[in-house]
Design an enzyme around this catalytic site. Sequence first.
Site, PDB file in Angstrom:
ATOM      1  N   GLU A 220     -13.800  -1.856   4.651  1.00  9.22           N
ATOM      2  CA  GLU A 220     -13.060  -2.942   5.300  1.00  9.22           C
ATOM      3  C   GLU A 220     -13.876  -3.571   6.427  1.00  9.22           C
ATOM      4  O   GLU A 220     -13.392  -4.439   7.146  1.00  9.22           O
ATOM      5  CB  GLU A 220     -11.732  -2.406   5.846  1.00  9.22           C
ATOM      6  CG  GLU A 220     -10.585  -2.470   4.854  1.00  9.22           C
ATOM      7  CD  GLU A 220     -10.857  -1.811   3.523  1.00  9.22           C
ATOM      8  OE1 GLU A 220     -11.128  -0.605   3.508  1.00  9.22           O
ATOM      9  OE2 GLU A 220     -10.826  -2.515   2.491  1.00  9.22           O
TER      10      GLU A 220
ATOM     11  N   ASP B  81      -8.064  -5.849  -3.181  1.00 13.34           N
ATOM     12  CA  ASP B  81      -8.481  -4.566  -2.598  1.00 13.34           C
ATOM     13  C   ASP B  81      -8.205  -3.408  -3.549  1.00 13.34           C
ATOM     14  O   ASP B  81      -7.738  -2.354  -3.131  1.00 13.34           O
ATOM     15  CB  ASP B  81      -7.811  -4.316  -1.238  1.00 13.34           C
ATOM     16  CG  ASP B  81      -8.389  -3.086  -0.535  1.00 13.34           C
ATOM     17  OD1 ASP B  81      -9.603  -2.856  -0.665  1.00 13.34           O
ATOM     18  OD2 ASP B  81      -7.633  -2.356   0.127  1.00 13.34           O
TER      19      ASP B  81
HETATM   20 CA    CA Z   1     -10.667  -1.112   0.434  1.00 18.73          CA
END
Ligand code: CA
Length: 575
Positions: free
Chosen positions: A193, A312
Amino acid sequence: MRKLLLSALVLAAVSSLTAQAAVTDSMIEQEAKTGKEVLSYGLGTRGQRFSPLTQINTKSIKTLAPAWSFSFGGEKQRGQESQPLINNGKMFVTASYSRIFAIDTKTGKKLWKYEHRLPEGIMPCCDVVNRGAALYDNLVIFGTLDAQLVALDQTTGKVVWKEKIDDFAAGYSYTAAPLIAKGLVLTGVSGGEFGVVGRVEARDAKTGKMVWTRPTVEGHMGTLNGKDNGITGTTNATWPGELWKTGGAATWLGGTYDPETGLAYFGTGNPGPWNSHLRKGDNLYSCSTVAVDVATGKIVWHYQNTPNDGWDFDGVNEFVTFDMDGKRVGGKADRNGFFYVNDAKTGKLINAFPFVKKVTWATGIDLKSGRPNYVPENRPGDPTAGADGKKGATVFAAPSFLGGKNQMPMAYSPKTGMFYVPSNEWGMDIWNEPVSYKKGAAYLGAGFTIKTINDDYIGALRAIDPKTGKIAWEVKNGAPLWGGVMTTAGDLVFWGTPEGYLKAADAKTGKVVWQFQTGSGIVAPPVTWQEGDTQYLAVVSGWGGAVPLWGGDVASKVNYLEQGGSVWVFKLAGK
Ligand code: CA
């Protein structure tokens, strides 16, 4: 002469004792077959989490009861995702905030503790967890939240070597259990991230000296014995412009290793940033399984589960090898909601099917091309297409980014031919925003809220046939499942729940035959081993992890759960 002979005998006895305690490659290769010790994360480096032990079985389990419990103590509770290791009468168990304990397996007495000194400013994305250690020779090796690897003496707890993985101020950390393969200790990196660069690294397990590095983002150079060892992929082939330089694909869940193929299998996380409109192309090798030759540090094959990921859907989930139709293959329950079976030697896709009930981003996986059939209108919108250029169209997506499955490992039983998958049914509202890379800052370019789908459950432990994709049985759970699973030749499946129960079900029918309340939520996988004539079982308890931090509507639904930090050990009555 007699005296000399005696002392030689004593010396031989001492060295055989030492030899027994020192962990070797052949011991690690045997551990899954005997089930006597737990030397690896996964009960064997292939990660099947299958124990051949049968003393605890569907009939005897009714007398399974605690032998002892040990508290990690202090004020440092939070999520406890650790799998204990067992060697030579000692348990090695890591805890939140980069701690590790050695405990006497018979009595529960603490032998030593190591608390890693963490600097200010560490950046773990998803709680201060650690998933476990690795054992090699007389060492116990684990990774820390400030991105270091620490090797301690199993007997004394003293530091033998310490190596820096990378700069924690740039978002790097480490939470996975290291993996041992042929005397090397293999690790990845966390920090997907923050625009880190994912990679797999192999060090000499005895000394910590780097042997090879293999980046998991195309364009980056690998190394072998300190020399260049070829670029990963082809620069700019699937990544536009300069974005590959901060391309993510973090290998934050570690890997598995199959001595038969000689390959280490590492899953890779999301490409950076989350906003997929900024990076046209497949963005290799993000959201993939990469198979790395342990001897050369080269990628032998890759399979990308989610090309050009926009949700994600980290593809970090474990690749567990097993035999199907006379072939060595691997199963992976991906965060994106699909279960994949690939040839373990070539990566060729053999089967793919959903293991959760609601998937919005693709209608299926084309077995010929190996690619998902996308639903374009369910991709979060491009901010630059909007009136103000600040927010793209919001879509509802399932699974949520916390995944059909997340860090909690599944189990495979060669006896039933089933995978036991801890799955979750949830979705999210997700939208894209403009973003640019800044060292040490979150690199998302997206906003989100996690949503429930069903009123009565989120988690479901599912028994899945990898050949047909059929779900043989399921046990639903109110809170999302976040622990892991173990199955045994005693025809049992064990798993923990955030509500605090360690549960056991009949591996064939799914009937719950035993449960025990541990006093806090379980977000860690159980283990079992044998000492003398007794089979023991252990699990760590302590609620936390990513759900309370990122879970949106789900987090508020489960905010009554209490934190903790302890390990519980069980055996049958009279043993
Ligand atoms: Ca991730």
